[in-house]
Motif scaffolding. Structure first.
Motif, PDB file in Angstrom:
ATOM      1  N   ASP A   1       0.502 -14.328  -8.407  1.00 16.20           N
ATOM      2  CA  ASP A   1      -0.216 -13.549  -9.411  1.00 16.20           C
ATOM      3  C   ASP A   1       0.724 -12.760 -10.315  1.00 16.20           C
ATOM      4  OD1 ASP A   1      -2.773 -14.349  -8.518  1.00 16.20           O
ATOM      5  OD2 ASP A   1      -2.695 -12.870  -6.913  1.00 16.20           O
ATOM      6  N   GLY A   2       2.041 -12.965 -10.169  1.00 14.67           N
ATOM      7  CA  GLY A   2       3.017 -12.267 -10.992  1.00 14.67           C
ATOM      8  C   GLY A   2       3.268 -10.828 -10.558  1.00 14.67           C
ATOM      9  N   ARG A   3       2.857 -10.491  -9.340  1.00 11.33           N
ATOM     10  CA  ARG A   3       2.997  -9.113  -8.858  1.00 11.33           C
ATOM     11  C   ARG A   3       4.108  -9.012  -7.816  1.00 11.33           C
ATOM     12  NH1 ARG A   3      -1.420  -6.117 -10.456  1.00 11.33           N
ATOM     13  NH2 ARG A   3      -3.166  -7.360 -11.227  1.00 11.33           N
ATOM     14  N   CYS A   4       4.747  -7.859  -7.818  1.00  7.22           N
ATOM     15  CA  CYS A   4       5.742  -7.540  -6.792  1.00  7.22           C
ATOM     16  C   CYS A   4       5.505  -6.070  -6.447  1.00  7.22           C
ATOM     17  CB  CYS A   4       7.158  -7.775  -7.303  1.00  7.22           C
ATOM     18  SG  CYS A   4       8.397  -7.542  -6.022  1.00  7.22           S
ATOM     19  N   ALA A   5       4.723  -5.870  -5.416  1.00  5.49           N
ATOM     20  CA  ALA A   5       4.237  -4.525  -5.117  1.00  5.49           C
ATOM     21  C   ALA A   5       5.153  -3.724  -4.212  1.00  5.49           C
ATOM     22  CB  ALA A   5       2.852  -4.623  -4.477  1.00  5.49           C
ATOM     23  N   GLY A   6       5.786  -4.320  -3.232  1.00  3.49           N
ATOM     24  CA  GLY A   6       6.460  -3.561  -2.191  1.00  3.49           C
ATOM     25  C   GLY A   6       7.954  -3.387  -2.372  1.00  3.49           C
ATOM     26  N   LEU A   7       8.396  -2.943  -3.525  1.00  2.00           N
ATOM     27  CA  LEU A   7       9.834  -2.780  -3.760  1.00  2.00           C
ATOM     28  C   LEU A   7      10.446  -1.635  -2.961  1.00  2.00           C
ATOM     29  CD1 LEU A   7      10.046  -3.439  -7.580  1.00  2.00           C
ATOM     30  CD2 LEU A   7      11.043  -4.810  -5.759  1.00  2.00           C
ATOM     31  N   VAL A   8       9.708  -0.564  -2.793  1.00  2.00           N
ATOM     32  CA  VAL A   8      10.198   0.602  -2.052  1.00  2.00           C
ATOM     33  C   VAL A   8       9.065   1.182  -1.232  1.00  2.00           C
ATOM     34  CG1 VAL A   8      12.030   1.233  -3.667  1.00  2.00           C
ATOM     35  CG2 VAL A   8       9.759   2.146  -3.992  1.00  2.00           C
ATOM     36  N   SER A   9       9.421   1.909  -0.185  1.00  2.00           N
ATOM     37  CA  SER A   9       8.392   2.551   0.635  1.00  2.00           C
ATOM     38  C   SER A   9       8.057   3.926   0.068  1.00  2.00           C
ATOM     39  CB  SER A   9       8.871   2.670   2.086  1.00  2.00           C
ATOM     40  OG  SER A   9      10.048   3.438   2.131  1.00  2.00           O
ATOM     41  N   GLY A  10       6.937   4.468   0.476  1.00  2.00           N
ATOM     42  CA  GLY A  10       6.491   5.779   0.020  1.00  2.00           C
ATOM     43  C   GLY A  10       7.549   6.839   0.228  1.00  2.00           C
TER      44      GLY A  10
ATOM     45  N   GLU B   1       0.813  -1.212   0.000  1.00  2.00           N
ATOM     46  CA  GLU B   1       0.000   0.000   0.000  1.00  2.00           C
ATOM     47  C   GLU B   1       0.848   1.266   0.000  1.00  2.00           C
ATOM     48  OE1 GLU B   1      -0.412  -2.274   2.875  1.00  2.00           O
ATOM     49  OE2 GLU B   1      -1.509  -3.479   1.433  1.00  2.00           O
ATOM     50  N   SER B   2       2.037   1.212   0.556  1.00  2.00           N
ATOM     51  CA  SER B   2       2.861   2.399   0.660  1.00  2.00           C
ATOM     52  C   SER B   2       3.901   2.504  -0.446  1.00  2.00           C
ATOM     53  CB  SER B   2       3.542   2.433   2.030  1.00  2.00           C
ATOM     54  OG  SER B   2       4.430   1.333   2.141  1.00  2.00           O
ATOM     55  N   SER B   3       3.956   1.563  -1.347  1.00  2.00           N
ATOM     56  CA  SER B   3       4.973   1.562  -2.389  1.00  2.00           C
ATOM     57  C   SER B   3       4.549   2.432  -3.575  1.00  2.00           C
ATOM     58  CB  SER B   3       5.237   0.143  -2.890  1.00  2.00           C
ATOM     59  OG  SER B   3       6.238   0.167  -3.887  1.00  2.00           O
ATOM     60  N   PRO B   4       5.415   3.378  -3.973  1.00  2.00           N
ATOM     61  CA  PRO B   4       5.100   4.186  -5.149  1.00  2.00           C
ATOM     62  C   PRO B   4       5.418   3.466  -6.460  1.00  2.00           C
ATOM     63  CG  PRO B   4       7.156   4.909  -4.193  1.00  2.00           C
ATOM     64  CD  PRO B   4       6.614   3.826  -3.288  1.00  2.00           C
ATOM     65  N   LEU B   5       6.000   2.260  -6.383  1.00  3.99           N
ATOM     66  CA  LEU B   5       6.354   1.499  -7.570  1.00  3.99           C
ATOM     67  C   LEU B   5       5.833   0.078  -7.441  1.00  3.99           C
ATOM     68  CD1 LEU B   5       7.943   1.196 -10.250  1.00  3.99           C
ATOM     69  CD2 LEU B   5       9.916   0.530  -8.841  1.00  3.99           C
ATOM     70  N   THR B   6       5.075  -0.350  -8.433  1.00  3.78           N
ATOM     71  CA  THR B   6       4.583  -1.726  -8.483  1.00  3.78           C
ATOM     72  C   THR B   6       4.869  -2.291  -9.868  1.00  3.78           C
ATOM     73  OG1 THR B   6       2.369  -0.989  -9.146  1.00  3.78           O
ATOM     74  CG2 THR B   6       2.751  -1.361  -6.775  1.00  3.78           C
ATOM     75  N   THR B   7       4.840  -3.611  -9.974  1.00  3.19           N
ATOM     76  CA  THR B   7       5.020  -4.267 -11.262  1.00  3.19           C
ATOM     77  C   THR B   7       4.147  -5.515 -11.303  1.00  3.19           C
ATOM     78  OG1 THR B   7       6.639  -5.058 -12.878  1.00  3.19           O
ATOM     79  CG2 THR B   7       7.024  -5.668 -10.568  1.00  3.19           C
ATOM     80  N   HIS B   8       3.894  -5.983 -12.510  1.00  5.11           N
ATOM     81  CA  HIS B   8       3.078  -7.168 -12.743  1.00  5.11           C
ATOM     82  C   HIS B   8       3.683  -7.852 -13.962  1.00  5.11           C
ATOM     83  CE1 HIS B   8      -1.220  -8.926 -13.482  1.00  5.11           C
ATOM     84  NE2 HIS B   8      -0.414  -9.801 -12.937  1.00  5.11           N
ATOM     85  N   VAL B   9       4.112  -9.104 -13.817  1.00  4.85           N
ATOM     86  CA  VAL B   9       4.757  -9.821 -14.909  1.00  4.85           C
ATOM     87  C   VAL B   9       3.826 -10.928 -15.382  1.00  4.85           C
ATOM     88  CG1 VAL B   9       6.825 -11.033 -15.671  1.00  4.85           C
ATOM     89  CG2 VAL B   9       6.990  -9.343 -13.821  1.00  4.85           C
ATOM     90  N   LEU B  10       3.578 -10.943 -16.683  1.00  2.95           N
ATOM     91  CA  LEU B  10       2.702 -11.953 -17.286  1.00  2.95           C
ATOM     92  C   LEU B  10       3.458 -12.756 -18.326  1.00  2.95           C
ATOM     93  CD1 LEU B  10      -0.500  -9.782 -17.752  1.00  2.95           C
ATOM     94  CD2 LEU B  10      -0.061 -11.498 -15.987  1.00  2.95           C
ATOM     95  N   ASN B  11       3.358 -14.074 -18.211  1.00  2.00           N
ATOM     96  CA  ASN B  11       3.889 -15.008 -19.189  1.00  2.00           C
ATOM     97  C   ASN B  11       2.787 -15.144 -20.244  1.00  2.00           C
ATOM     98  OD1 ASN B  11       4.302 -17.390 -20.630  1.00  2.00           O
ATOM     99  ND2 ASN B  11       5.038 -18.542 -18.862  1.00  2.00           N
ATOM    100  N   THR B  12       2.862 -14.298 -21.260  1.00  2.00           N
ATOM    101  CA  THR B  12       1.789 -14.267 -22.261  1.00  2.00           C
ATOM    102  C   THR B  12       1.861 -15.451 -23.219  1.00  2.00           C
ATOM    103  OG1 THR B  12       3.075 -12.742 -23.644  1.00  2.00           O
ATOM    104  CG2 THR B  12       1.468 -11.776 -22.139  1.00  2.00           C
ATOM    105  N   GLY B  13       3.025 -16.107 -23.304  1.00  2.31           N
ATOM    106  CA  GLY B  13       3.135 -17.300 -24.135  1.00  2.31           C
ATOM    107  C   GLY B  13       2.274 -18.429 -23.608  1.00  2.31           C
ATOM    108  N   ASP B  14       2.215 -18.568 -22.277  1.00  3.76           N
ATOM    109  CA  ASP B  14       1.417 -19.613 -21.653  1.00  3.76           C
ATOM    110  C   ASP B  14       0.094 -19.090 -21.101  1.00  3.76           C
ATOM    111  OD1 ASP B  14       3.440 -21.470 -22.187  1.00  3.76           O
ATOM    112  OD2 ASP B  14       4.424 -21.110 -20.266  1.00  3.76           O
TER     113      ASP B  14
END
Length: 119
Positions: A50-59, A5-18
């Protein structure tokens, strides 16, 4: 890792081949030292089921400057018993205002990838 919730940077990785989320992919966040012209690692993470990594850095941790997210795509594909053309993917981006939030999705197959600034 900081709370999502406090991370200003999020990512979502999808294996679109599968057609599935890219679970358990290692990644790292780096910031460019513009005077020394070297990348300094800020944090590491791993995508969840779910392919997400939300909390890489704090606000407030992302000051204006150049950053990169490095995705360890080769190791991910190897964990699935497959080979990949790209051993890793680095997405370089610029932050101009500290109060901004960023979502950087990565869509990939074993032989291609694309990214964009999400919302």
């Amino acid at each position: 890792m900081a709370a999502a919730e406090s991370s200003p940077l999020t990512t979502h990785v999808l294996n679109t081949g599968d057609g599935v989320p890219a679970a358990r992919m290692a990644l790292s966040l780096h910031r460019l030292d513009s005077q020394l012209m070297i990348w300094n690692m800020l944090s590491v993470g791993t995508t969840n089921k779910d392919g997400r990594c939300a909390g890489l850095v704090s606000g407030g941790a992302l000051s204006p400057g150049m950053y990169k997210l490095r995705f360890e795509t080769g190791s991910y594909w190897e964990s699935l018993g497959q080979t990949s053309f790209y051993p890793y993917v680095e997405v370089v981006f610029t932050i101009s205002a500290q109060e901004q939030s960023f979502h950087l999705p990565l869509l990939m197959t074993r032989f291609s990838y694309s990214t964009y600034r999400g919302s």
